[in-house]
Write an enzyme that holds these catalytic residues in place. Structure first.
Site: not given
Length: 247
Positions: A14, A183, A148
């Site tokens: 995805r 996204t 991250y």
């Protein structure tokens, strides 16, 4: 642009990964893609004709299986797109060690394992291209994104070291640094709650979120022979965020 190329894409079920798979297929590549999202992966495989394999990028044995699927199905491996990644928004004071380690495991260790896993088949093929998906957070840090950002800074280091190590085998290694892409990683509140999307847009020269395929076009270029003199380089797809304006 990718006729005759055999590509392996991670995190391909995805988001940006799925956009990469679709565009690679459209450009003539034979594609194997992996993900832990089996239902979505099987659906995309049916849609595109690409080969899906369940693939947890933190596990060396699953890397071996993904690579073997590509070489066993198509006889070689030319391209790796290290796309799999996760994001957790949590300030350092509130983040657990397990949460921090999980982000680094998927994003950084997964990328390193990918590079390591394809050296042999790409060398046997006479060379290849590795595209590591980092982020603008690999250049700048943001509050709440210590794990991250650390992982994405680390991908830059892996990319540059690998580029130097693998050039003699004809293997090029580059990194792509997306900004705000439309996204689930930046729109799903369960994944990125606390990330200020409006602040991203204010910092952009092009004031909108990108569509995933806009990143895919850069990835395809780096996978193709058109980028034959590019290695160890960093390509931003960020709407101008890194022009010197913070967010």
């Amino acid at each position: 642009m990718l006729d005759g190329k055999v590509a392996l894409v991670t995190g391909g079920a995805r988001g940006m990964g799925a956009a990469h798979v679709r565009l690679f297929v459209q450009e003539g590549a034979r594609v194997v893609f992996g993900d832990v999202l089996e239902e979505e992966g099987k659906a995309l495989a049916e849609e595109t004709g690409a080969v899906f394999v369940r693939h947890d990028v933190t596990r060396p044995e699953e890397w071996a299986n993904a690579v073997a699927t590509a070489t066993g199905t198509y006889g070689k491996l030319d391209v790796l797109v290290n796309n799999a990644g996760i994001l957790r928004f949590r300030r350092i004071a509130d983040m657990t060690l397990e949460e921090f380690e999980r982000v680094l495991d998927v994003n950084l260790k997964g990328t390193w394992l990918g590079v390591k896993s394809v050296i042999e088949p790409m060398t046997a093929a006479g060379g290849g291209s590795i595209v590591n998906i980092s982020s603008i957070e690999g250049f700048i840090g943001a509050a709440g994104l210590s794990a991250y950002s650390s992982s994405k800074f680390g991908i830059r280091g892996v990319t540059k070291s690998a580029a130097r190590e693998l050039a003699g085998a004809g293997i090029r290694v580059n990194s792509v640094h997306p900004g705000a892409i439309n996204t689930s990683m930046v729109t799903d509140p369960e994944i990125a709650s606390g990330v200020d999307g409006k602040a991203f847009v204010r910092a952009m020269v092009i004031k909108r979120f990108a569509q995933p395929v806009e990143v895919s076009h850069v990835v395809v270029f780096l996978a193709s022979d058109l980028s034959s003199y590019c290695t160890g380089s960093e390509f931003t797809v960020d709407g101008g965020v890194l022009t010197g304006v913070g967010y």
